[in-house]
Design an enzyme around this catalytic site. Structure first.
Site, mmCIF file in Angstrom:
data_model
loop_
_atom_site.group_PDB
_atom_site.id
_atom_site.type_symbol
_atom_site.label_atom_id
_atom_site.label_comp_id
_atom_site.label_asym_id
_atom_site.label_seq_id
_atom_site.Cartn_x
_atom_site.Cartn_y
_atom_site.Cartn_z
ATOM 1 N N CYS A 391 42.137 42.603 43.297
ATOM 2 C CA CYS A 391 42.007 42.185 41.895
ATOM 3 C C CYS A 391 42.406 40.713 41.760
ATOM 4 O O CYS A 391 41.623 39.839 42.127
ATOM 5 C CB CYS A 391 42.820 43.117 41.005
ATOM 6 S SG CYS A 391 42.169 43.186 39.334
ATOM 7 N N HIS A 517 40.931 48.357 42.406
ATOM 8 C CA HIS A 517 42.225 48.729 42.996
ATOM 9 C C HIS A 517 42.098 49.957 43.904
ATOM 10 O O HIS A 517 42.294 51.084 43.445
ATOM 11 C CB HIS A 517 43.228 49.051 41.879
ATOM 12 C CG HIS A 517 43.669 47.850 41.110
ATOM 13 N ND1 HIS A 517 44.755 47.099 41.487
ATOM 14 C CD2 HIS A 517 43.156 47.266 40.004
ATOM 15 C CE1 HIS A 517 44.907 46.101 40.628
ATOM 16 N NE2 HIS A 517 43.946 46.172 39.724
ATOM 17 N N GLU A 519 44.071 51.029 46.054
ATOM 18 C CA GLU A 519 45.359 51.667 46.380
ATOM 19 C C GLU A 519 45.596 52.959 45.607
ATOM 20 O O GLU A 519 46.341 53.827 46.064
ATOM 21 C CB GLU A 519 46.524 50.690 46.129
ATOM 22 C CG GLU A 519 46.806 50.306 44.679
ATOM 23 C CD GLU A 519 46.023 49.095 44.190
ATOM 24 O OE1 GLU A 519 44.916 48.843 44.719
ATOM 25 O OE2 GLU A 519 46.499 48.416 43.261
HETATM 26 N N1 GLN Z 1 45.008 38.888 35.689
HETATM 27 C C1 GLN Z 1 43.758 39.208 36.281
HETATM 28 C C2 GLN Z 1 42.764 39.741 35.259
HETATM 29 O O1 GLN Z 1 43.130 40.157 34.200
HETATM 30 C C3 GLN Z 1 43.906 40.200 37.415
HETATM 31 C C4 GLN Z 1 44.365 41.557 36.976
HETATM 32 C C5 GLN Z 1 44.854 42.408 38.110
HETATM 33 O O2 GLN Z 1 45.116 41.912 39.205
HETATM 34 N N2 GLN Z 1 45.007 43.689 37.887
HETATM 35 O O3 GLN Z 1 41.585 39.779 35.521
#
Ligand code: GLN
Length: 548
Positions: A391, A517, A519
């Site tokens: 992300c 994600h 994970e």
């Molecule tokens: N801050 C970034 C966004 O909002 C990444 C978010 C995250 O890593 N979950 O896109």
């Protein structure tokens, strides 16, 4: 058959109630029952999504996009039952629903009170989970907090009513307490006695006690606890300290016949138990050889819970790659200030303490430490060290590529710099006007399609990938062409090609970032594919280096 097990905790927090509840779930599944898990959280936030990781640890995201407590992650790693928004009940949700009904006039002029209206709402949410699937046998309800807390009272009261209404065989109470050791090595049972008294004052007689203790309690101590608490001596169990892994807890409980006692209390005929997957996992744990050191470059490094699922997924990957994964937690602000990144990350000599075999940049929000993460990505890219960006970690790769390969010194995400001339990561149109922070991100499971000849396709072995999202910002499509022409590989898109879901570095052993994600779906018995391949790459890089 619908049975309910209420798991509460006493004496103090952090005794591992979530792991205990999950382990009971795992054992009952091993006996062929269909188990669903529910977490009741006493805080007034509607969900965990708006809380800082420092306050609350990670936010666990479900397929349907609920931002929940990290205990749901434990449930997902130990048990098989479906987890959705319905499996996480907070005080905030309960009050919000009751107040909404009151405003709609649905209480017909009655005075709205904690009992029965708030407790009815809690009960109806627990019952809804039980009724969702006709084949659900047992619902395990974990009540957050510690008995005696003001906030937990409505949940314990709802549990009391359900135990009374269902009858003892259909709803039981499992209470987790602490047996501390005082100077001289003596174990003290008094806090447990008091904790059970506090439960009895709430009108709940625990059926089963699980005592956290440094060592296995002996028969005499268990008899003493039983005598003071009205719990059967054979229903007093020990969750003693183990130096292996939390995934051994189901076996620790199984060896003490905890599942048999729980089934007997619920009047369920004891079926054949199969906990082979847990034994097999422990065999893999013992068979690991050597170590890979993974540098986690993030900003919430002091609190292990902040990246809980990421750390667990790395451990699962180590089990599958037969190697121990050592976590090297690196605060990205330290990298930001460092003149020479090599002094922190550097691979001076193989196996030396400063060597790192892989870099992982996990998800995150806000500006602090971002430039340190970009430095870490640039270091991994140029030194050909395996890199996994999740992300925010993928967005960091895009920023590094913009700044250090394309030469746009001000390349940035609009999350951190709104004035950049090269906003290589930016908001989607539909996010620009969002004012409310709760539940408004791109959330939950959606599909990505992997391109041929990519690491991501090799990892999943399947081009259609479904993983969970939690972010607002995206790879900026206006730079797609220049990024691709300069060599960056776009390795996965949304099915309509509109959003970039995965990027990979060219001429690099394994440098990959995903916007989702992975994970959240990793299990000790089946590691998430990208984590598995990342650790395999780190292991391979290490052995090729030691041959040089
Ligand atoms: N801050 C970034 C966004 O909002 C990444 C978010 C995250 O890593 N979950 O896109």
């Amino acid at each position: 058959m619908n049975k309910f097990i209420f798991v509460s905790g006493g004496v103090c927090s952090s005794l591992g109630k979530g792991v205990a509840a999950s382990s009971i779930g795992a054992l009952l599944e091993g006996r062929g029952l269909n188990v669903r898990m529910v977490k009741c959280d006493p805080y007034i936030n509607v969900d965990a999504g708006t809380m800082s990781p420092y306050q609350h640890g990670e936010v666990y995201v479900t397929d349907d996009g609920a931002e929940t407590d990290l205990d749901l992650g434990n449930y997902a790693r130990f048990t098989r039952g479906r987890l959705t928004e319905a499996n996480s009940v907070t005080t905030g949700q309960v009050y919000e629903a009751v107040i909404r009904k009151e405003r709609e006039g649905r209480f017909l002029g009655r005075c709205v009170q904690v009992i029965p209206h708030i407790t009815d709402e809690i009960k109806s949410r627990i019952l809804a989970v039980a009724k969702e699937d006709p084949d659900t046998d047992v619902v395990i309800v974990e009540i957050g907090g510690t008995v005696g807390d003001i906030e937990s009272i409505p949940f314990l009261e709802a549990a009391r009513q359900m135990i009374h209404e269902c009858g003892r065989a259909d709803a039981i109470s499992v209470h987790l307490t602490l047996i501390p050791e005082v100077a001289g090595g003596e174990l003290k049972t008094k806090p447990t006695q008091h904790s059970v008294k506090a439960m009895q004052e709430m009108g709940i007689q625990p059926d089963v006690l699980i005592c956290r203790s440094p060592v296995m309690l002996d028969e005499a101590t268990r008899r003493k606890i039983a005598l003071f608490t009205n719990v059967d001596p054979d229903a007093v169990f020990t969750s003693y300290n183990i130096d292996t892994t939390i995934y051994e807890i189901p076996i620790v409980f199984f060896d003490q016949k905890l599942d048999q006692v729980v089934l007997r209390k619920m009047g369920v005929e004891s079926r054949h138990a199969d906990i082979r997957p847990w034994y097999a996992m422990m065999e893999r744990f013992a068979a690991r050889k050597g170590k890979v050191r993974i540098g986690i470059v993030g900003k919430y490094m002091e609190l292990h819970d902040a990246y809980k699922s990421v750390y667990e997924a790395l451990f699962h990957a180590g089990l599958e790659c037969a190697v121990e994964v050592e976590l090297v937690k690196i605060d990205s602000s330290r990298l930001e200030e460092a003149e020479n990144v090599d002094t922190i990350l550097g691979r001076s000599a193989t196996g030396s303490l400063s060597s790192i075999d892989g870099v992982l940049v996990p998800g995150g929000f806000g500006q602090r430490g971002i430039n340190g993460m970009v430095k870490a990505a640039a270091w991994a890219r140029t030194n050909k060290v395996p890199y996994f960006g999740i992300c925010l970690g993928m967005q960091i790769m895009v920023i590094d590529w913009g700044r250090n390969v394309l030469g746009w010194n001000d390349a940035d995400s609009t999350e951190f710099n709104q004035d950049s001339k090269h906003p290589v990561v930016s908001l989607l149109e539909d996010q620009v006007d969002v004012k409310n922070y709760g539940g408004t991100m791109r959330l939950g499971a959606s599909q990505s399609v992997a391109e041929p000849g990519t690491h991501i396709l090799a990892a999943y072995g399947e081009k259609n990938i479904k993983e969970r999202h939690r972010h607002r910002y995206e790879f900026s499509n206006q730079y797609r062409k220049e990024m691709i022409e300069s060599g960056l590989k776009i390795a996965a898109f949304t099915p309509d090609n509109s959003l970039v879901e995965c990027i990979e570095w060219p001429d690099h052993p394994w440098g990959l970032g995903v916007q989702f994600h992975p994970e959240f779906k990793s299990k000790p018995t089946a590691a998430a594919p990208l984590f598995r391949e990342f650790i395999a790459a780190a292991k391979a890089a290490q052995s090729s280096e030691s041959k040089q």
